[in-house]
Enzyme design. Structure first.
Site, PDB file in Angstrom:
ATOM      1  N   HIS A 240       5.846   7.799   6.026  1.00 14.13           N
ATOM      2  CA  HIS A 240       4.521   8.333   6.186  1.00 14.13           C
ATOM      3  C   HIS A 240       4.702   9.881   6.234  1.00 14.13           C
ATOM      4  CE1 HIS A 240       0.584   9.268   7.659  1.00 14.13           C
ATOM      5  NE2 HIS A 240       0.331   8.099   7.938  1.00 14.13           N
ATOM      6  N   ARG A 261      -6.138  12.901   5.777  1.00 19.00           N
ATOM      7  CA  ARG A 261      -5.950  13.247   4.375  1.00 19.00           C
ATOM      8  C   ARG A 261      -7.151  12.750   3.707  1.00 19.00           C
ATOM      9  NH1 ARG A 261      -1.555  11.386   1.976  1.00 19.00           N
ATOM     10  NH2 ARG A 261      -1.084  10.159   3.920  1.00 19.00           N
TER      11      ARG A 261
END
Ligand SMILES: Cc1cc2nc3c(=O)[nH]c(=O)nc-3n(C[C@H](O)[C@H](O)[C@H](O)COP(=O)(O)OP(=O)(O)OC[C@H]3O[C@@H](n4cnc5c(N)ncnc54)[C@H](O)[C@@H]3O)c2cc1C
Length: 575
Positions: A240, A261
């Site tokens: 990740h 994000r």
């Protein structure tokens, strides 16, 4: 030969109480309430595993402007065509129904829009915003409600009990139970069942930085491998991109969710550049995880990282009020290590997150190579191919957990009990207690720390042949050392002993990962080779398979629904 154990008999034995294990228990029970079902968890049932840690949410095509076909295409594009397409299709086509049932039958509440429809947010690699969520702590909502439902049914629960080995019948033809160890007392239980479901949730904790819950140490892979199961795609380890970097804090490696994000937070290097422009100028921070994680790593390796060795996640462009309202869990997590997520950049590093590889299963969760055994959730391979999309993990455990429960109920109508091979169980018990019996020996904690370093350095985000050879040699040496570790006497809550058992599983999972990584001579999805930087569909559109007593072999991926020609080739951050 030691043979001291209690005995337990049940129709369905479920190992693991994450989304997969809990949904399997509920579905099996609801189909056939007379079944005797036992759920075993190494942690606490309803409190352990990664489903509870799910922050961002659950992908399902619910909006009329979205479609199951679109979700399928995104999943295959993300997985770079290594997916088992039947499994991926089952995932996307059943996810909407699972969401509806989680709300209407289980009692979950997901965030809603002003018009009353379920709110779906943006995640990376999606062509439509389809991630269902409850704030930024979605897993707590799902697992807490599933836990309530479990207690409303007559289902036996064994907390803090680890499965140590899957046990065959006397003829060695099928799995007929498992040897369990109650960690509080140190007592062993030989559980015999018509059907065993493995749902221990994988767990890539063999890296210096990793996100899964602490008790997940690849036990499922190791048990399945020792029992003779085929494992596929073990080289496919997802990192990740935004693990928190917070020095020696236990929160280092914990994930700051992808929704940040998705909503527009920036990734910056130490020079303040939005470096994604170099790697995917179109999608920027919303590119798939494999790409963003590798881009961050390449920035750090190029000397553009922070002094502590990370990059920066800056949510401040979203506005402090927006961040505080939409990401309260993330704000709190950052505050615990001294960062203000609303106000400015937070230091992050790619963190080992999810193993796309695992046991080879069919769509009903059967393991073709091992009758009597079902596998669901992160222990299974094939659903996500070379890279899992954010939001498809919890969908996987819930969809396939539900399927496994239904399969188990059907199997119980046809399958009788078989006598377990007690010699095999006694051997497994003897191996498990060996560290306790030794007066002197190395600490398993030292071996774990060394393994994590080796995996991080050589089997991490960018790999090459010399590094992988070195890793395999070191893993072999660590396996030798692990065979001689010692734990202080006393079987009750003996953490050193438990760690010794954890390390054994971690080493097996690490060896499988490094072996498959050495085998795959190309770069695809989460697997990037410095010495083979390009994707090669001519040679490597294959699954790498491993099984005990066999050298790794490859099998072509069945492209029975879509082929790579049907989709544009994704960007690749060349290693
Ligand atoms: C921090 C974090 C955030 C995430 N966020 C998202 C997200 O937003 N969206 C998404 O789709 N996915 C997310 N994921 C991935 C997702 O959590 C997993 O894909 C999914 O929850 C796995 O479910 P599972 O049922 O297979 O295993 P888990 O939920 O991990 O459960 C595993 C269970 O097995 C038990 N167990 C382990 N070993 C043994 C043993 N030897 N014997 C008996 N029991 C054992 C554990 O105690 C636990 O009860 C996230 C993962 C992490 C780590």
């Amino acid at each position: 030969m030691s043979r001291e154990w209690e005995e337990l008999r049940c129709d369905v034995l479920i190992l693991g109480s994450g989304g997969a294990g809990l949904l399997a228990a509920l579905h099996a029970y609801d189909l056939e309430p007379r079944l005797d079902i036992t759920v075993v968890a190494k942690g606490l049932v309803g409190k352990s595993g990664c489903t509870r840690l799910v922050q961002g949410g659950f992908n399902a095509a619910l909006d009329p402007r979205d479609s199951v076909e679109r979700h399928f295409r995104d999943t295959l594009a993300g997985g770079q065509f290594l997916n088992n397409q039947d499994l991926a299709w089952a995932l996307v086509s059943e996810a909407p129904d699972v969401i509806r049932k989680l709300e209407t039958k289980v009692g979950c509440f997901f965030d809603r829009r002003e018009d009353g429809q379920i709110h779906q947010k943006a995640f990376a690699g999606q062509s439509f915003d389809r991630t269902v969520h409850r704030g930024d702590l979605t897993g707590i909502e799902i697992v807490s409600r599933l836990h309530d439902q479990l207690f409303a049914r007559r289902i036996r629960v064994l907390d803090e009990t680890r499965a140590v080995e899957l046990i065959h019948d006397r003829a060695g033809h099928r799995i007929t139970g498992a040897l369990l160890l109650q960690q509080q007392t140190g007592a062993f239980v030989l559980a015999r069942a018509r059907v065993v479901l493995l749902a221990t949730g994988g767990g890539p904790r063999m890296y210096t930085y990793s996100a899964p819950s602490l008790e997940k140490t690849g036990d499922g892979y190791a048990m399945a491998y020792r029992a003779g199961c085929d494992l596929i795609d073990m080289e496919m380890m997802q990192f990740h991109p935004t693990g928190l970097l917070a020095g020696a804090s236990r929160l280092s490696g914990m994930v700051l969710e992808e929704g940040l994000r998705g909503a527009g937070a920036w990734l910056l290097n130490a020079q303040g550049e939005r470096f994604m422009v170099r790697y995917d100028a179109l999608r920027m921070e919303r590119a798939t995880r494999d790409l963003v994680a590798r881009a961050s790593y390449l920035e750090i390796m190029a000397g553009r990282g922070t002094p502590a060795g990370g990059v920066l996640l800056d949510a401040s462009p979203l506005g402090a009020e927006f961040v505080a309202r939409n990401f309260p869990g993330m704000v709190k997590r950052c505050a615990e290590v001294g960062y203000d997520l609303c106000a400015g950049p937070v230091e992050v590093i790619p963190t080992a997150h999810f193993h796309m590889g695992g046991a080879r299963i069919d769509v009903d969760c059967h393991v073709p190579s091992l009758p009597g055994l079902l596998v669901a959730g992160e222990d299974a391979g094939g659903v996500h191919g070379a890279n899992r999309l954010g939001g498809n993990g919890v969908a996987d455990s819930c969809v396939f957990g539900s399927r496994a429960g239904r399969t188990a109920a059907r199997m119980c109508a046809e399958w009788s009990f078989a006598d377990p091979d007690e010699t095999e169980a006694a051997q497994a018990q003897r191996e498990a207690i060996a560290p306790l019996a030794r007066e002197r020996g190395e600490s398993p904690f030292q071996i774990r720390d060394r393994l994590q370093r080796v995996m991080w350095d050589h089997v991490g985000l960018v790999r090459d042949a010399p590094g992988l050879e070195r890793a395999l040699a070191e893993i072999a040496e660590l396996e030798d050392r692990a065979a001689h570790v010692a734990a202080p006497p006393g079987a009750r809550w003996n953490l050193t002993w438990q760690q010794a058992l954890d390390v054994r599983s971690l080493l097996t999972a690490a060896r499988l990962t490094a072996t498959a990584a050495r085998h795959r001579q190309e770069s695809r999805g989460s697997h990037a080779r410095r010495d083979f930087p390009d994707r090669d569909d001519t040679r490597w559109l294959v699954n790498i398979c491993q099984a005990r007593d066999r050298t790794p072999w490859t099998e072509p991926v069945r492209l029975n629904r879509l082929t790579p020609d049907d989709l544009p080739t994704p960007h690749a951050a060349r290693p």
